[in-house]
Design a protein around this motif. Sequence first.
Motif, PDB file in Angstrom:
ATOM      1  N   SER A 263       0.926  -1.167  -0.201  1.00  0.00           N
ATOM      2  CA  SER A 263      -0.046   0.005  -0.020  1.00  0.00           C
ATOM      3  C   SER A 263       0.792   1.257   0.099  1.00  0.00           C
ATOM      4  CB  SER A 263      -1.089   0.107   1.400  1.00  0.00           C
ATOM      5  OG  SER A 263      -1.497  -1.207   1.220  1.00  0.00           O
ATOM      6  N   VAL A 264       1.946   1.310   0.721  1.00  0.00           N
ATOM      7  CA  VAL A 264       2.671   2.616   0.914  1.00  0.00           C
ATOM      8  C   VAL A 264       3.483   2.687  -0.551  1.00  0.00           C
ATOM      9  CG1 VAL A 264       4.555   3.457   1.997  1.00  0.00           C
ATOM     10  CG2 VAL A 264       2.981   2.272   3.410  1.00  0.00           C
ATOM     11  N   LEU A 265       3.991   1.479  -0.935  1.00  0.00           N
ATOM     12  CA  LEU A 265       4.530   1.736  -2.235  1.00  0.00           C
ATOM     13  C   LEU A 265       3.851   2.260  -3.263  1.00  0.00           C
ATOM     14  CD1 LEU A 265       6.850  -1.659  -2.717  1.00  0.00           C
ATOM     15  CD2 LEU A 265       7.615   0.657  -2.427  1.00  0.00           C
ATOM     16  N   GLY A 266       2.617   1.834  -3.524  1.00  0.00           N
ATOM     17  CA  GLY A 266       1.574   2.111  -4.381  1.00  0.00           C
ATOM     18  C   GLY A 266       1.135   3.538  -4.178  1.00  0.00           C
ATOM     19  N   ALA A 267       0.969   3.683  -2.995  1.00  0.00           N
ATOM     20  CA  ALA A 267       0.336   5.236  -2.908  1.00  0.00           C
ATOM     21  C   ALA A 267       1.580   6.096  -3.017  1.00  0.00           C
ATOM     22  CB  ALA A 267      -0.160   5.273  -1.276  1.00  0.00           C
ATOM     23  N   THR A 268       2.677   5.794  -2.575  1.00  0.00           N
ATOM     24  CA  THR A 268       3.756   6.738  -2.864  1.00  0.00           C
ATOM     25  C   THR A 268       4.031   7.018  -4.349  1.00  0.00           C
ATOM     26  OG1 THR A 268       4.928   6.046  -0.692  1.00  0.00           O
ATOM     27  CG2 THR A 268       6.236   7.167  -2.376  1.00  0.00           C
ATOM     28  N   ALA A 269       4.200   5.830  -5.257  1.00  0.00           N
ATOM     29  CA  ALA A 269       4.116   5.927  -6.670  1.00  0.00           C
ATOM     30  C   ALA A 269       3.044   6.795  -7.225  1.00  0.00           C
ATOM     31  CB  ALA A 269       4.061   4.561  -7.165  1.00  0.00           C
ATOM     32  N   SER A 270       1.957   6.596  -6.556  1.00  0.00           N
ATOM     33  CA  SER A 270       0.847   7.638  -7.266  1.00  0.00           C
ATOM     34  C   SER A 270       0.835   8.961  -6.903  1.00  0.00           C
ATOM     35  CB  SER A 270      -0.324   6.759  -6.996  1.00  0.00           C
ATOM     36  OG  SER A 270      -1.315   7.604  -6.258  1.00  0.00           O
ATOM     37  N   ALA A 271       1.633   9.245  -5.514  1.00  0.00           N
ATOM     38  CA  ALA A 271       1.639  10.647  -5.175  1.00  0.00           C
ATOM     39  C   ALA A 271       2.891  11.291  -6.164  1.00  0.00           C
ATOM     40  CB  ALA A 271       1.766  10.564  -3.662  1.00  0.00           C
ATOM     41  N   VAL A 272       3.591  10.577  -6.453  1.00  0.00           N
ATOM     42  CA  VAL A 272       4.924  11.057  -7.158  1.00  0.00           C
ATOM     43  C   VAL A 272       4.516  11.481  -8.487  1.00  0.00           C
ATOM     44  CG1 VAL A 272       7.268  10.824  -7.869  1.00  0.00           C
ATOM     45  CG2 VAL A 272       6.719  10.096  -5.538  1.00  0.00           C
ATOM     46  N   MET A 273       3.901  10.305  -9.218  1.00  0.00           N
ATOM     47  CA  MET A 273       3.331  10.478 -10.515  1.00  0.00           C
ATOM     48  C   MET A 273       1.996  10.868 -10.612  1.00  0.00           C
ATOM     49  SD  MET A 273       5.951   7.604 -12.075  1.00  0.00           S
ATOM     50  CE  MET A 273       5.983   6.589 -11.018  1.00  0.00           C
TER      51      MET A 273
ATOM     52  N   ASP B  21      -0.263  11.245 -12.324  1.00  0.00           N
ATOM     53  CA  ASP B  21      -1.318  10.766 -13.229  1.00  0.00           C
ATOM     54  C   ASP B  21      -2.050   9.503 -12.781  1.00  0.00           C
ATOM     55  OD1 ASP B  21      -1.899  12.736 -15.005  1.00  0.00           O
ATOM     56  OD2 ASP B  21      -0.596  11.929 -16.660  1.00  0.00           O
ATOM     57  N   LEU B  22      -1.020   8.769 -12.179  1.00  0.00           N
ATOM     58  CA  LEU B  22      -1.604   7.397 -11.778  1.00  0.00           C
ATOM     59  C   LEU B  22      -2.571   7.215 -10.588  1.00  0.00           C
ATOM     60  CD1 LEU B  22       2.058   5.861 -12.087  1.00  0.00           C
ATOM     61  CD2 LEU B  22       0.399   5.847 -13.789  1.00  0.00           C
ATOM     62  N   PRO B  23      -3.606   6.397 -10.961  1.00  0.00           N
ATOM     63  CA  PRO B  23      -4.448   6.237  -9.947  1.00  0.00           C
ATOM     64  C   PRO B  23      -3.968   5.396  -8.638  1.00  0.00           C
ATOM     65  CG  PRO B  23      -5.002   4.772 -11.795  1.00  0.00           C
ATOM     66  CD  PRO B  23      -3.991   5.681 -12.096  1.00  0.00           C
ATOM     67  N   SER B  24      -4.300   5.975  -7.505  1.00  0.00           N
ATOM     68  CA  SER B  24      -3.553   5.293  -6.275  1.00  0.00           C
ATOM     69  C   SER B  24      -3.928   3.833  -6.078  1.00  0.00           C
ATOM     70  CB  SER B  24      -3.667   6.230  -4.981  1.00  0.00           C
ATOM     71  OG  SER B  24      -5.241   6.552  -4.896  1.00  0.00           O
ATOM     72  N   GLY B  25      -5.222   3.638  -5.971  1.00  0.00           N
ATOM     73  CA  GLY B  25      -5.929   2.491  -5.795  1.00  0.00           C
ATOM     74  C   GLY B  25      -5.204   1.330  -6.818  1.00  0.00           C
ATOM     75  N   ALA B  26      -5.194   1.683  -8.064  1.00  0.00           N
ATOM     76  CA  ALA B  26      -4.541   0.760  -8.997  1.00  0.00           C
ATOM     77  C   ALA B  26      -3.052   0.538  -8.938  1.00  0.00           C
ATOM     78  CB  ALA B  26      -4.698   1.465 -10.472  1.00  0.00           C
ATOM     79  N   MET B  27      -2.272   1.481  -8.375  1.00  0.00           N
ATOM     80  CA  MET B  27      -1.126   1.408  -8.097  1.00  0.00           C
ATOM     81  C   MET B  27      -0.861   0.547  -6.726  1.00  0.00           C
ATOM     82  SD  MET B  27       0.626   2.637 -10.648  1.00  0.00           S
ATOM     83  CE  MET B  27       2.054   2.370 -10.005  1.00  0.00           C
ATOM     84  N   ILE B  28      -1.621   0.909  -5.956  1.00  0.00           N
ATOM     85  CA  ILE B  28      -1.329  -0.004  -4.667  1.00  0.00           C
ATOM     86  C   ILE B  28      -1.433  -1.561  -5.124  1.00  0.00           C
ATOM     87  CG2 ILE B  28      -2.488  -0.689  -2.427  1.00  0.00           C
ATOM     88  CD1 ILE B  28      -3.221   2.211  -2.308  1.00  0.00           C
ATOM     89  N   VAL B  29      -2.768  -1.847  -5.810  1.00  0.00           N
ATOM     90  CA  VAL B  29      -2.699  -3.086  -6.357  1.00  0.00           C
ATOM     91  C   VAL B  29      -1.670  -3.781  -7.230  1.00  0.00           C
ATOM     92  CG1 VAL B  29      -4.165  -4.928  -7.479  1.00  0.00           C
ATOM     93  CG2 VAL B  29      -5.214  -3.256  -6.380  1.00  0.00           C
ATOM     94  N   LEU B  30      -1.050  -3.123  -8.141  1.00  0.00           N
ATOM     95  CA  LEU B  30      -0.065  -3.307  -8.719  1.00  0.00           C
ATOM     96  C   LEU B  30       1.364  -3.726  -7.775  1.00  0.00           C
ATOM     97  CD1 LEU B  30      -0.349  -1.382 -12.106  1.00  0.00           C
ATOM     98  CD2 LEU B  30      -0.670  -3.823 -11.442  1.00  0.00           C
ATOM     99  N   ALA B  31       1.505  -2.746  -7.154  1.00  0.00           N
ATOM    100  CA  ALA B  31       2.614  -3.064  -5.983  1.00  0.00           C
ATOM    101  C   ALA B  31       2.465  -4.367  -5.369  1.00  0.00           C
ATOM    102  CB  ALA B  31       2.698  -1.830  -5.187  1.00  0.00           C
ATOM    103  N   CYS B  32       1.200  -4.648  -4.799  1.00  0.00           N
ATOM    104  CA  CYS B  32       1.061  -5.974  -4.220  1.00  0.00           C
ATOM    105  C   CYS B  32       1.144  -6.998  -5.231  1.00  0.00           C
ATOM    106  CB  CYS B  32      -0.461  -5.800  -3.590  1.00  0.00           C
ATOM    107  SG  CYS B  32      -0.563  -4.835  -2.238  1.00  0.00           S
ATOM    108  N   ALA B  33       0.695  -6.799  -6.408  1.00  0.00           N
ATOM    109  CA  ALA B  33       0.687  -7.822  -7.252  1.00  0.00           C
ATOM    110  C   ALA B  33       2.400  -8.123  -7.743  1.00  0.00           C
ATOM    111  CB  ALA B  33       0.320  -7.588  -8.633  1.00  0.00           C
ATOM    112  N   LEU B  34       3.211  -7.399  -7.351  1.00  0.00           N
ATOM    113  CA  LEU B  34       4.708  -7.177  -7.585  1.00  0.00           C
ATOM    114  C   LEU B  34       5.089  -7.800  -6.694  1.00  0.00           C
ATOM    115  CD1 LEU B  34       7.005  -6.383  -9.513  1.00  0.00           C
ATOM    116  CD2 LEU B  34       7.492  -4.576  -7.767  1.00  0.00           C
ATOM    117  N   LEU B  35       4.638  -7.742  -5.400  1.00  0.00           N
ATOM    118  CA  LEU B  35       5.184  -8.555  -4.192  1.00  0.00           C
ATOM    119  C   LEU B  35       4.931 -10.027  -4.415  1.00  0.00           C
ATOM    120  CD1 LEU B  35       4.855  -5.903  -1.182  1.00  0.00           C
ATOM    121  CD2 LEU B  35       6.739  -6.686  -2.359  1.00  0.00           C
TER     122      LEU B  35
END
Lengths: 271, 452, 443
Positions: C251-261, C263-277
């Motif tokens: 969650s923190v990874l995804g939210a950070t990524a979305s806060a930095v970039m 355009d990226l939707p945070s919810g989706a980024m969180i899931v993708l971060a989790c999927a990576l893990l």
Amino acid sequence: MTGPAKIETTNQDSVEQGDCPLSVMDLTVAYHRKPVIWDVEFDLPAGSLVGIVGPNGAGKSTLLKAVMELVPRASGRVEVFGKPYHLSRRNVGYVPQRESVDWDFPVDALDVVTMGLYGQVGWGRPVRQKHRDLAMQALEHVGIADLAKRQISQLSGGQQQRTFLARALVQDADLYLMDEPFAAVDAATEKAIVEILRELKQRKKTAVVIHHDLQTVPAYFDYVVLLNMRVVAHGPVQEVFTPENLQKTYGGRLTLLDEVTEAMRRRERSL
Amino acid sequence: MAMLAVLQGWDWQFDGWIMVVGVLCATSTALLGNFLVLRRMSMLGDAVSHAVLPGLVAAFLISHSRSSLAMFVGAVIVGVLTAMFTEWIRRFGRVEESAAMGVVFTSLFALGLVMIVQADHVDLDADCVLYGAIDLTPMFTVNIGAYEVPQAAVVLSVVTLINAAFVLVCYKELKISSFDPSLAHSQGVRPAWMHYALMVLVAVTTVACFESVGNILVVAMLVVPPSAAFLLTHRLGLMIVLSVVIGAAGAILGHVGAFAIPRAFGMPSTSTAGMMSVALGGLFVLALLFAPQQGLVSRSIRRFVLSQQILRDDIVAYLYRAGERHGEAIAKRSDLITELFSSAVPMSLALRRLVRQDCIRDCGQQIELTKQGEKLGKALVRSHRLWESYLVEQAELDRSKIHDKAEQWEHFTGQALRDRLVDQTSSTGLDPHGTVIPAEPKSDDDGPPDAS
Amino acid sequence: MIWSDLWDVLLLRDYNTRVVLLGVALLGAASGLVGSFTLLRKRSLMGDALAHASLPGLVIAFMIAVAAGGDGKSMPLLLAGATMGGLAGVACILFLQRFTKLKQDATLGIVLSVFFGLGVVLLGITQKMDAGHSAGLETYIFGKTASMRRADGIMIAITALISILVTGVLFKELKLLCFDADFAGSRGLRVWLLDTILMVLVVMVTMVGLQAVGLVLMVAMLVIPAAAARFWTESIFRLALVSASIGLVGSVLGATASAVMADLPSGAMIVLACALLFAVSMFFGTQRGVLPRLWRRRQLNAKIARQHLLRGIYELSEAEFQDANPGHWVSLIDLLQKRSWNSKQLRRQIETAELVELVRYKTDQVALTSAGYAEAARLTRQHRLWELYLVHYADVATARVDRDADDIEHVLEHDVVEKLERLLDHDPIRIAVPSSPHAMEST
């Protein structure tokens, strides 16, 4: 004497390689880190009824699974009619353990038996009346023809087992692997199963049966594999199914052993 | 009259096509859904219909158009990938199937969401994906010969035909590989091939349908009709037919309902796709309650009828025993209730029926056995005591254990069985407790047959 | 530009970022925790079903609020409605599983689709009733993390706390429930009550999460961390911890990524971060990960093959020269017959053993080195002791035999081993290795 892998084989059968219905060489199977069966080695004579006997956890089911390539082998080789299992699969009939069947599946007893003929029916062709007749004959044979149209969950445990045996009958395989067909069946069914086994033998088939009830081993089987993580002994029942070998397989369960020896003595006397 | 008012604005041309599209969706999905339900993969439709999002976006990014064909291909590819990833994770990672599915489809969906942002102006309407646009399908038409036919109807007809052909030709192979994969193997059917063939068709069908009906209705049509049919029958062939019928009925009812029900309450019509899944849900509940074998209502009715039969037998046998003991077969109603562990309502129902059968006379608080009833009671008590003798003599059961079994079996023992019991027990005429076994009642006149 | 943004995010400079990061972190941890139990209970997709099932409850709550004269957008009321809907869905699922022969997946599919369909129908009616009013309702389904407010954060924090508390207090019971529900029932545990508590936790987490990350992504949060954690451990306690951690980190990874970039939707980024893990865990997870498992299997097979080779040479020289001292040359042809290996496999085994100087090798003969002899003697002793153990303790053996243990003394009590060795006292062979029981019997 040579190594520990050698086991007292009383039967030095000289079957041709291609003839041997099931030949296990040097088989070791390990789950996780632990070998659960090791150095298992035997050749089964064609046309015999083979009991695989051993205490709980001895690796009996694992052995069958390893034969059917369902669990990976750590070493060794298994040959079914001289070929690896996946090449001679069509010659092998398997009677599954009761727990592994989806009893709610919408099929009736006749359907289940007919499935044993699908190989003959052929790809994409419908099941014909003659196949249904064959299946019906098999059901008659095991004595439950009047239940042919009953959904399988509505059959009693014994009737379910008979259904699967009828399927094995029509399947016309040359080697049958049966995982505890005698578990939780009534006396009448047990008798019916034994008759079917005898008939298979008459038709020169080989049946490998995991069996629990020591008392009935000499009566039901003519060849036996005593297994407790490794093969303790294998060979014709009269030679191998001895109190000493049983002691080595089962350990000090003396009451049980006494019972069996007594049962065997009684049988000998009645012969 | 009211009916007509509700249907005002109904246009056969327009609404008819909507229903046709709905029926085609239902048919094509239900055909495959049966096998998903039987293989415990019901959630696959849900997974695929969510997971196709990145496929749609990728198709758009590559082809730079919203052409249906590109989108279709993209979605199908990702749909098949969903099934394959799920299978791989399940097999190689040893993750339970539904969890594997959950991992795959949510991740792909998230990927799709991120890609949408990249593809700035993809006009992908989230509403359309979720709820579908079945109400609009008649507006996009193609010409076939002289007829103007909605495109969705054409596509779905093709899909339905393919699915029907698949299920017809491979019926036996699907059946065996769903029921017993290892047997399938030994019969020369490759269960893995059947699995992937099914997966591909589910992906194609899901994608073809959700454009018109939305992903949730696809799930409903894949799962609900086969589940209802599963409760209705024990035969696979019939189950497939029933599921198609239920699916089609749900689609038609759904559209009519969406049109008419809100209007009946003075509101505008509502989402057809939503109402179709509600209609399917309604049909499922009907099956759940009234299925002949397994329906909840039918089951409890059967249980009640049986308990009444047994209660009536028990009353008659009780009175007969009272007659043996005291000379007159009479008992108080309240005694009957306490002695037979019954309660007021079932008891009075049973008594009324017995009076009508002329087995007892109901004299207010006193209940008395008639000639007719005596015969019945005699048969029952005879059965009971014969069974007790049999159990002790033949099955070598302990005497304390025989009563309950005999009590249960007496209700199902006819004269023929009694005669055989007589043959197999010693003919002392006494039961193990030393009581006289009554003689077989004479069946000369047209009395009621012995115990039901 | 991006780097300064990253610092802003990481140092939690911005108030909004703080709320969002903290909120999703807690949500990730809570759903990871609860998800680990649903995974073990084989109910991973329950969250999916009940999240969909909450829609009609939500809309009905909205309709009631509107009918009562409010604007219908009061959050607690909507949340209460959604929760009721979700619970009703769970109740239906449990009912269908209890009273029909339908399998779990079918019951989930039925409840999910029919309830959601009902929600859509009701939504359609409200939208056409008075336009605009209900416009925001369905965004509930998608969620929008970036707009997470303080109230949301508090709600998530409370939920996370409750789920940690409940799972902590009931850990023992939940463990039993997940391990073997029937057994739990026989131990007098109220299975249905525990199940209900677990499901209420799932509903709570889902409802709070729904508006934060949206429906599909909420499902992901319940499934992915737990499934990923499963690769790392076999203990339920550690599974819960690892799962919560993966949820938190993802969650923190995804939210950070979305806060930095931006355009990226945070919810989706969180899931993708989790999927990576998840992907990392699936391949490298120490317990059930694919690669470690393959590696272990290879190691095991190699070890067994090595043991077969050493024991084979040992036994051959024992048979031929009445002892097995190093330096006896045994022929490959004899060795070949001892096992099911073909000559190529045997040669390969010998070559690898030669590399570590366990055997010496010349054209068609092979011998043990002194190191190889020591190892072979140890293995043979071990092997024969196990065989003996199986013979003499056959009734208790199977549970305890760990043939591959480095030392039999590690597994069996000292006196048992001593007894076994005494049993071989009359061993005719000088060396400190007992003879095979089979050989023994024939003498």
